[in-house]
Design a protein around this motif. Structure first.
Motif, PDB file in Angstrom:
ATOM      1  N   PHE A  11       4.670   2.939   5.611  1.00 12.80           N
ATOM      2  CA  PHE A  11       3.542   3.268   6.562  1.00 12.80           C
ATOM      3  C   PHE A  11       2.231   3.393   5.922  1.00 12.80           C
ATOM      4  O   PHE A  11       2.380   3.424   4.717  1.00 12.80           O
ATOM      5  CB  PHE A  11       3.733   4.493   7.509  1.00 12.80           C
ATOM      6  CG  PHE A  11       4.109   5.762   6.792  1.00 12.80           C
ATOM      7  CD1 PHE A  11       3.329   6.460   6.184  1.00 12.80           C
ATOM      8  CD2 PHE A  11       5.595   6.020   6.690  1.00 12.80           C
ATOM      9  CE1 PHE A  11       3.669   7.602   5.074  1.00 12.80           C
ATOM     10  CE2 PHE A  11       5.715   7.155   5.819  1.00 12.80           C
ATOM     11  CZ  PHE A  11       5.042   7.929   5.082  1.00 12.80           C
ATOM     12  N   ASP A  12       0.991   3.515   6.551  1.00 10.61           N
ATOM     13  CA  ASP A  12      -0.156   3.358   6.114  1.00 10.61           C
ATOM     14  C   ASP A  12      -0.322   4.807   5.310  1.00 10.61           C
ATOM     15  O   ASP A  12      -0.412   5.863   6.123  1.00 10.61           O
ATOM     16  CB  ASP A  12      -1.187   3.501   7.360  1.00 10.61           C
ATOM     17  CG  ASP A  12      -2.598   3.216   6.726  1.00 10.61           C
ATOM     18  OD1 ASP A  12      -2.912   3.540   5.629  1.00 10.61           O
ATOM     19  OD2 ASP A  12      -3.455   2.610   7.281  1.00 10.61           O
ATOM     20  N   PRO A  13      -0.557   4.770   4.082  1.00 11.49           N
ATOM     21  CA  PRO A  13      -0.739   6.212   3.292  1.00 11.49           C
ATOM     22  C   PRO A  13      -1.908   7.094   3.849  1.00 11.49           C
ATOM     23  O   PRO A  13      -1.988   8.156   3.550  1.00 11.49           O
ATOM     24  CB  PRO A  13      -0.867   5.735   1.677  1.00 11.49           C
ATOM     25  CG  PRO A  13      -1.290   4.334   1.912  1.00 11.49           C
ATOM     26  CD  PRO A  13      -0.712   3.767   3.112  1.00 11.49           C
ATOM     27  N   ASP A  14      -2.782   6.326   4.415  1.00  6.82           N
ATOM     28  CA  ASP A  14      -4.115   7.117   4.685  1.00  6.82           C
ATOM     29  C   ASP A  14      -3.862   7.809   6.200  1.00  6.82           C
ATOM     30  O   ASP A  14      -4.983   8.386   6.557  1.00  6.82           O
ATOM     31  CB  ASP A  14      -5.137   6.095   5.214  1.00  6.82           C
ATOM     32  CG  ASP A  14      -5.854   5.425   3.875  1.00  6.82           C
ATOM     33  OD1 ASP A  14      -5.463   5.971   2.933  1.00  6.82           O
ATOM     34  OD2 ASP A  14      -6.295   4.226   3.814  1.00  6.82           O
ATOM     35  N   GLU A  15      -2.714   7.474   6.837  1.00  6.29           N
ATOM     36  CA  GLU A  15      -2.353   8.125   8.167  1.00  6.29           C
ATOM     37  C   GLU A  15      -1.154   9.094   7.768  1.00  6.29           C
ATOM     38  O   GLU A  15      -0.395   9.424   8.786  1.00  6.29           O
ATOM     39  CB  GLU A  15      -1.832   7.062   8.986  1.00  6.29           C
ATOM     40  CG  GLU A  15      -2.894   6.051   9.444  1.00  6.29           C
ATOM     41  CD  GLU A  15      -4.078   6.661  10.325  1.00  6.29           C
ATOM     42  OE1 GLU A  15      -3.760   7.896  10.750  1.00  6.29           O
ATOM     43  OE2 GLU A  15      -5.066   6.113  10.508  1.00  6.29           O
ATOM     44  N   SER A  16      -1.202   9.866   6.766  1.00 13.01           N
ATOM     45  CA  SER A  16      -0.064  10.762   6.361  1.00 13.01           C
ATOM     46  C   SER A  16      -0.058  12.045   7.126  1.00 13.01           C
ATOM     47  O   SER A  16       1.107  12.576   7.297  1.00 13.01           O
ATOM     48  CB  SER A  16      -0.107  11.016   4.843  1.00 13.01           C
ATOM     49  OG  SER A  16      -1.279  11.860   4.398  1.00 13.01           O
ATOM     50  N   ARG A  17      -1.085  12.277   7.756  1.00  8.56           N
ATOM     51  CA  ARG A  17      -1.311  13.689   8.681  1.00  8.56           C
ATOM     52  C   ARG A  17      -0.434  13.424  10.065  1.00  8.56           C
ATOM     53  O   ARG A  17       0.043  14.324  10.658  1.00  8.56           O
ATOM     54  CB  ARG A  17      -2.825  14.008   8.996  1.00  8.56           C
ATOM     55  CG  ARG A  17      -3.322  12.753   9.718  1.00  8.56           C
ATOM     56  CD  ARG A  17      -4.721  13.147  10.111  1.00  8.56           C
ATOM     57  NE  ARG A  17      -5.368  12.213  10.796  1.00  8.56           N
ATOM     58  CZ  ARG A  17      -5.114  11.671  12.147  1.00  8.56           C
ATOM     59  NH1 ARG A  17      -4.421  12.444  12.664  1.00  8.56           N
ATOM     60  NH2 ARG A  17      -5.857  10.530  12.595  1.00  8.56           N
ATOM     61  N   ARG A  18      -0.364  12.157  10.385  1.00  6.72           N
ATOM     62  CA  ARG A  18       0.640  12.066  11.436  1.00  6.72           C
ATOM     63  C   ARG A  18       2.014  12.088  11.397  1.00  6.72           C
ATOM     64  O   ARG A  18       2.850  12.278  12.469  1.00  6.72           O
ATOM     65  CB  ARG A  18       0.574  10.354  11.994  1.00  6.72           C
ATOM     66  CG  ARG A  18      -0.942  10.132  12.501  1.00  6.72           C
ATOM     67  CD  ARG A  18      -0.829   8.721  12.736  1.00  6.72           C
ATOM     68  NE  ARG A  18      -2.081   8.298  13.542  1.00  6.72           N
ATOM     69  CZ  ARG A  18      -2.353   7.914  14.801  1.00  6.72           C
ATOM     70  NH1 ARG A  18      -1.332   8.585  15.766  1.00  6.72           N
ATOM     71  NH2 ARG A  18      -3.172   7.885  15.434  1.00  6.72           N
ATOM     72  N   GLY A  19       2.560  12.260   9.984  1.00  2.96           N
ATOM     73  CA  GLY A  19       3.976  12.418   9.885  1.00  2.96           C
ATOM     74  C   GLY A  19       4.730  11.265  10.322  1.00  2.96           C
ATOM     75  O   GLY A  19       5.924  11.234  11.162  1.00  2.96           O
ATOM     76  N   ARG A  78       0.726  -0.999  -0.188  1.00  2.00           N
ATOM     77  CA  ARG A  78      -0.047   0.012   0.135  1.00  2.00           C
ATOM     78  C   ARG A  78       0.993   1.441   0.077  1.00  2.00           C
ATOM     79  O   ARG A  78       0.688   2.229  -0.657  1.00  2.00           O
ATOM     80  CB  ARG A  78      -0.616  -0.140   1.212  1.00  2.00           C
ATOM     81  CG  ARG A  78      -2.085  -1.199   1.058  1.00  2.00           C
ATOM     82  CD  ARG A  78      -2.942  -1.026   2.212  1.00  2.00           C
ATOM     83  NE  ARG A  78      -3.641   0.338   2.499  1.00  2.00           N
ATOM     84  CZ  ARG A  78      -3.834   1.098   3.585  1.00  2.00           C
ATOM     85  NH1 ARG A  78      -3.647   0.676   4.735  1.00  2.00           N
ATOM     86  NH2 ARG A  78      -4.309   2.286   3.330  1.00  2.00           N
ATOM     87  N   TYR A  79       2.001   1.151   0.724  1.00  3.79           N
ATOM     88  CA  TYR A  79       2.739   2.302   0.881  1.00  3.79           C
ATOM     89  C   TYR A  79       3.356   2.664  -0.419  1.00  3.79           C
ATOM     90  O   TYR A  79       3.645   3.911  -1.021  1.00  3.79           O
ATOM     91  CB  TYR A  79       3.880   2.183   1.890  1.00  3.79           C
ATOM     92  CG  TYR A  79       4.952   3.125   1.941  1.00  3.79           C
ATOM     93  CD1 TYR A  79       4.884   4.430   2.566  1.00  3.79           C
ATOM     94  CD2 TYR A  79       6.200   3.015   1.571  1.00  3.79           C
ATOM     95  CE1 TYR A  79       5.847   5.447   2.709  1.00  3.79           C
ATOM     96  CE2 TYR A  79       7.175   3.740   1.362  1.00  3.79           C
ATOM     97  CZ  TYR A  79       6.945   5.078   2.097  1.00  3.79           C
ATOM     98  OH  TYR A  79       8.063   6.061   1.994  1.00  3.79           O
ATOM     99  N   LEU A  80       4.079   1.526  -1.063  1.00  2.00           N
ATOM    100  CA  LEU A  80       4.632   1.815  -2.440  1.00  2.00           C
ATOM    101  C   LEU A  80       3.752   2.138  -3.657  1.00  2.00           C
ATOM    102  O   LEU A  80       4.121   2.987  -4.162  1.00  2.00           O
ATOM    103  CB  LEU A  80       5.398   0.542  -2.880  1.00  2.00           C
ATOM    104  CG  LEU A  80       6.563   0.105  -2.023  1.00  2.00           C
ATOM    105  CD1 LEU A  80       7.264  -1.210  -2.763  1.00  2.00           C
ATOM    106  CD2 LEU A  80       7.653   1.230  -1.880  1.00  2.00           C
ATOM    107  N   ALA A  81       2.412   1.800  -3.364  1.00  2.00           N
ATOM    108  CA  ALA A  81       1.442   1.917  -4.298  1.00  2.00           C
ATOM    109  C   ALA A  81       1.215   3.631  -4.268  1.00  2.00           C
ATOM    110  O   ALA A  81       0.968   4.322  -5.281  1.00  2.00           O
ATOM    111  CB  ALA A  81       0.115   1.170  -4.453  1.00  2.00           C
ATOM    112  N   ASN A  97       4.831  -2.517  -7.608  1.00  2.00           N
ATOM    113  CA  ASN A  97       4.344  -3.858  -7.824  1.00  2.00           C
ATOM    114  C   ASN A  97       5.113  -5.047  -7.040  1.00  2.00           C
ATOM    115  O   ASN A  97       5.749  -5.946  -7.698  1.00  2.00           O
ATOM    116  CB  ASN A  97       3.768  -4.205  -9.039  1.00  2.00           C
ATOM    117  CG  ASN A  97       2.901  -5.637  -9.023  1.00  2.00           C
ATOM    118  OD1 ASN A  97       2.287  -6.006  -8.294  1.00  2.00           O
ATOM    119  ND2 ASN A  97       3.058  -6.121 -10.206  1.00  2.00           N
ATOM    120  N   PRO A  98       5.271  -4.979  -5.715  1.00  2.00           N
ATOM    121  CA  PRO A  98       6.404  -5.815  -5.091  1.00  2.00           C
ATOM    122  C   PRO A  98       6.025  -7.166  -4.862  1.00  2.00           C
ATOM    123  O   PRO A  98       4.819  -7.360  -4.933  1.00  2.00           O
ATOM    124  CB  PRO A  98       6.628  -4.985  -3.744  1.00  2.00           C
ATOM    125  CG  PRO A  98       5.319  -4.400  -3.486  1.00  2.00           C
ATOM    126  CD  PRO A  98       4.840  -3.958  -4.813  1.00  2.00           C
TER     127      PRO A  98
END
Length: 234
Positions: A172-180, A111-114, A124-125
């Motif tokens: 890391f979870d791309p949906d949690e990017s606000r956390r830094g 998910r992170y790489l995508a 596409n690992p």
């Protein structure tokens, strides 16, 4: 294996630089047959980095912008932005996990790489590629998990070396990017190295003029491996 006095280096072909547009990059790779954990303890002190079981450093003849960097964890004091990041992630728990493939780690990695590297050849690992990129046959590696109520949000792949920790890679979870979470991973590794009585967190290559790599310069005091010596970064 006793650390050899000399190691053969192999040069890669030139390729487009991933960080500085319009430039070509060349890496120097240490002979894999000569490298183990003890040898890497010495090589990382000479500005090298690990990718899987391979150890390399930049070998560009006309550019010296990639500077191997290490943070003095005993003298580090969080800045205001660091304290904000720590507060934003105060609800996370940290856990050391053994290195290796797991479905949860791999799903988060995909998910992170995508999200971060779409259409760049990394999005596409495969499970085997995951192992080969993050885990060395000889490295002293652990995965630092960051969880909220049991849910895995981030992983920092961390090597233990003679005088510190080395931050190899984090995802890391791309949906949690606000956390830094990328910054939080670095701050967490700094704290854990300090608590273990170690001196350094090796952060890999800092490139001041690269938008992808300039963030590392915020973690001070730090040293850069410049012209064959570790020197304080201003």
């Amino acid at each position: 294996m006793n650390a050899p006095r000399t190691i053969t280096l192999f040069r890669s072909p030139a390729r487009p630089c991933s960080y500085l547009p319009g430039r070509e990059a060349v890496n120097e790779w240490a002979d894999p047959a000569a490298v183990d954990a003890r040898v890497y303890d010495r090589l990382i002190e000479l500005g090298f980095r690990r990718s899987g079981s391979h150890v390399y450093r930049p070998g560009c003849s006309d550019c010296a912008r990639c500077i191997s960097m290490r943070v003095d964890v005993q003298r580090f004091r969080p800045a205001r932005r660091d304290r904000r990041c720590l507060n934003a992630n105060a609800d996370l728990s940290l856990h050391w996990a053994e290195p290796g493939y797991s479905a949860a780690h791999f799903a988060l990695y995909r998910r992170y790489l995508a999200a971060r590297h779409p259409h760049g050849g990394m999005d596409n690992p495969t499970p085997e590629g995951f192992r080969q990129f993050l885990i060395g046959d000889w490295s002293r590696t652990r995965f630092l998990e960051m969880r909220r109520d049991g849910k895995l949000l981030a992983v920092a792949v961390t090597d233990e070396v003679r005088d510190g920790l080395s931050a190899v890679y984090s995802f890391f979870d791309p949906d949690e990017s606000r956390r830094g979470l990328g910054n939080f991973a670095v701050l967490s590794q700094i704290r854990l190295a300090c608590e273990a009585g170690l001196r350094w967190l090796y952060l890999g290559y800092w490139i001041e003029s690269s938008s992808k790599m300039a963030y590392k310069g915020r973690f001070r005091p730090a040293e850069g491996f410049i012209e064959g010596h570790w020197r304080p970064l201003p």
